[in-house]
Design a protein around this motif. Sequence first.
Motif, PDB file in Angstrom:
ATOM      1  N   UNK A  85      -6.481  -2.812  -6.821  1.00  0.00           N
ATOM      2  CA  UNK A  85      -5.657  -2.096  -6.986  1.00  0.00           C
ATOM      3  C   UNK A  85      -4.551  -2.323  -5.692  1.00  0.00           C
ATOM      4  N   UNK A  86      -2.779  -2.670  -5.774  1.00  0.00           N
ATOM      5  CA  UNK A  86      -2.067  -2.358  -5.390  1.00  0.00           C
ATOM      6  C   UNK A  86      -1.027  -1.706  -5.871  1.00  0.00           C
ATOM      7  N   UNK A  87      -0.598  -1.085  -5.046  1.00  0.00           N
ATOM      8  CA  UNK A  87       0.828   0.381  -5.338  1.00  0.00           C
ATOM      9  C   UNK A  87       1.314   0.960  -4.397  1.00  0.00           C
ATOM     10  N   UNK A  88       2.952   1.274  -5.548  1.00  0.00           N
ATOM     11  CA  UNK A  88       3.805   1.841  -4.247  1.00  0.00           C
ATOM     12  C   UNK A  88       4.190   2.900  -4.815  1.00  0.00           C
ATOM     13  N   UNK A  89       3.871   4.539  -4.188  1.00  0.00           N
ATOM     14  CA  UNK A  89       4.789   5.739  -4.712  1.00  0.00           C
ATOM     15  C   UNK A  89       6.178   5.080  -4.907  1.00  0.00           C
ATOM     16  N   UNK A  90       5.479   5.557  -6.649  1.00  0.00           N
ATOM     17  CA  UNK A  90       7.348   5.766  -7.423  1.00  0.00           C
ATOM     18  C   UNK A  90       7.820   4.259  -8.037  1.00  0.00           C
ATOM     19  N   UNK A  91       6.632   3.741  -6.890  1.00  0.00           N
ATOM     20  CA  UNK A  91       7.407   2.425  -7.758  1.00  0.00           C
ATOM     21  C   UNK A  91       5.762   0.975  -9.192  1.00  0.00           C
ATOM     22  N   UNK A  92       5.274   1.741  -8.569  1.00  0.00           N
ATOM     23  CA  UNK A  92       4.533   1.212 -10.206  1.00  0.00           C
ATOM     24  C   UNK A  92       3.444   0.816  -9.724  1.00  0.00           C
ATOM     25  N   UNK A  93       1.875   0.551 -10.246  1.00  0.00           N
ATOM     26  CA  UNK A  93       0.714   0.064  -9.797  1.00  0.00           C
ATOM     27  C   UNK A  93       0.310  -1.142 -10.407  1.00  0.00           C
ATOM     28  N   UNK A  94      -0.157  -1.876 -10.061  1.00  0.00           N
ATOM     29  CA  UNK A  94      -0.941  -2.817 -10.195  1.00  0.00           C
ATOM     30  C   UNK A  94      -1.983  -3.137 -10.294  1.00  0.00           C
ATOM     31  N   UNK A  95      -3.392  -3.388 -11.372  1.00  0.00           N
ATOM     32  CA  UNK A  95      -4.576  -3.200 -11.614  1.00  0.00           C
ATOM     33  C   UNK A  95      -5.530  -4.705 -11.824  1.00  0.00           C
ATOM     34  N   UNK A  96      -6.075  -5.393 -10.732  1.00  0.00           N
ATOM     35  CA  UNK A  96      -6.318  -6.554 -11.132  1.00  0.00           C
ATOM     36  C   UNK A  96      -7.863  -6.617 -11.106  1.00  0.00           C
TER      37      UNK A  96
END
Lengths: 444, 129
Positions: free
Chosen positions: A426-437
């Motif tokens: 999981x890559x994520x940044x607050x208020x920017x969105x999330x990528x789940x691979x």
Amino acid sequence: MSESTINHLSEFSFFTPNSLRRKLLWFIKLRWFASIGAFVYGLVLSYFFSETAQLSSLLICASLLLSFNIIFALFARLNEPTSIEREKYFLFVQIFADMCLLTAIIHFSGGIENPLYFFFVFYIIITSIVTDRPSLPFIVAGIDCVLFTFMTIGEHVGWIQHYHLALISHEITIMIFAMLIFYTTIFVSAYISISLIARHRKVKNLILEQNKKLEESSVEKMKFFRFVSHELKSPIVAIESTANVITDVMADKIDNKVKNLMERIQSRTQQMLSMIKDLLDISYNQLSDDKGELVNPCEFLKSFIENERPLAEANNISLTIDICSKKANLLLDKFKLEKIFSNIFGNAIRYTPEGGTVTVTTDIINSNWILNITDSGIGIALEDQNQIFDEFFRAKNAKDHVSIGTGLGLNIVQKFVAEINGSIEIQSELNQGTIVIIKVPVHE
Amino acid sequence: MSKTIMIIDDDIDLVEAMRITLESTGFDVIDAQEGIKGLEIIREKYPDLLILDVMMGTQDEGFQLAYTLRSNPDTKDLPIIMVTAVGTQTGYHFDPSKDENFLPVDEFIEKPVNPQKLVDAINRNLPVV
């Protein structure tokens, strides 16, 4: 585990004063035979090698061995095992006395000429069986070497007298003697090893048996857990159904205050229901033995996304789907795949504010099927990222955005992904969105 | 004449919730708490539609009852809506569009019951006169 089996196990434990004492008593028992052997040895030697044998010295050594053993046996009888350390000292004193006497016996019957020095090996074997400390056999080996070296060099340079084993004329007898010593050494080693292995096998069987019982009781517990979850669900279902009737069917008969309170009831019952649902998912998965129905993830995802599309549209979230352009030779457990995907996709929709985007893509890279779900949602704060897979954890911004949630979803996802031999990132940044691979190896 | 809906469910609170929903929509409601009694009432009163709980006394009492109804010429055309929480128990979601030969019911509704969805499902499945 019952009390009797605990006692049973501790009998075989290597770490209690009692278990050490039992081994020491076994060691003392062996020494009675060794004492008899020492007397017989002296007599046999003086019979065959009468010109050189030091009968009186050998008999003194044998008597000392016997006397020591009487002392050790009395000491063991009079003193209860109290501490591991004390038992270890007791063992060490015995071994040291034995090794000194063995050195003396060898010295009086030919020194380096006598293959009896093989017997030093027994102490190393016994020490390694009896103690749990790996250094002790090496210490014993070191003392063996010091004693043997002292005796050999001492005899050579004349500090102590060298006694020959036999005259050269007794060549055949010496040969037979050496062979007998050799046989004794290997058979005694075999006996000691077998005693040890038998003991270990017994412990191993006991542990296997216990393990089986534990597994069975774990299944029983899981069944109970499942039963309880199911029983908890029925009243909640009834409460929520009733609340639904009040807010929907009787909306015109209640004022806004009641309506607001009813909505709170509905919200909390939904929260409880989704928690119970997650718990049932976990128990179902743990209790099911079969692999489950296998499905092609592409076909499954397509129909799943089509079913969920209205939910995304209701929240004004634009969906971008680019899946299955490459054919994957992959079948996955339908139940797990559904739980994984519905949780991840559900999170993407739930935690993306209106007007956002959710993108689902699949690809095959290096024999891995890769599912990528990217959203433009609220994201996960850096300090929360290492906790998101923890049971019942929910990040603060997630709670603020959607009040209902169990904190079990990602935990279940992580377990299920591991069970289909995949990995999740999981890559994520607050208020920017999330990528789940999610990556799952493709079997060619 | 208003349509009669039969509810068979062993949870009286759920029956009550559904009864109020349906009566307020203009249906007549009759109910039973278990399968055998329900079957008797169906043969006596010929309801227009049956709402059936999937699990009553035993794990599949609802299914057994549905099979019985389907295999009897008098009741084989009775529309059946099955109310189920099975989806949340086993993770298996029944899909009548795929399993119509296997599952002898017309539609599934998940518990907890949403009144609007229930009424919609009934209207979809009532025989057109």
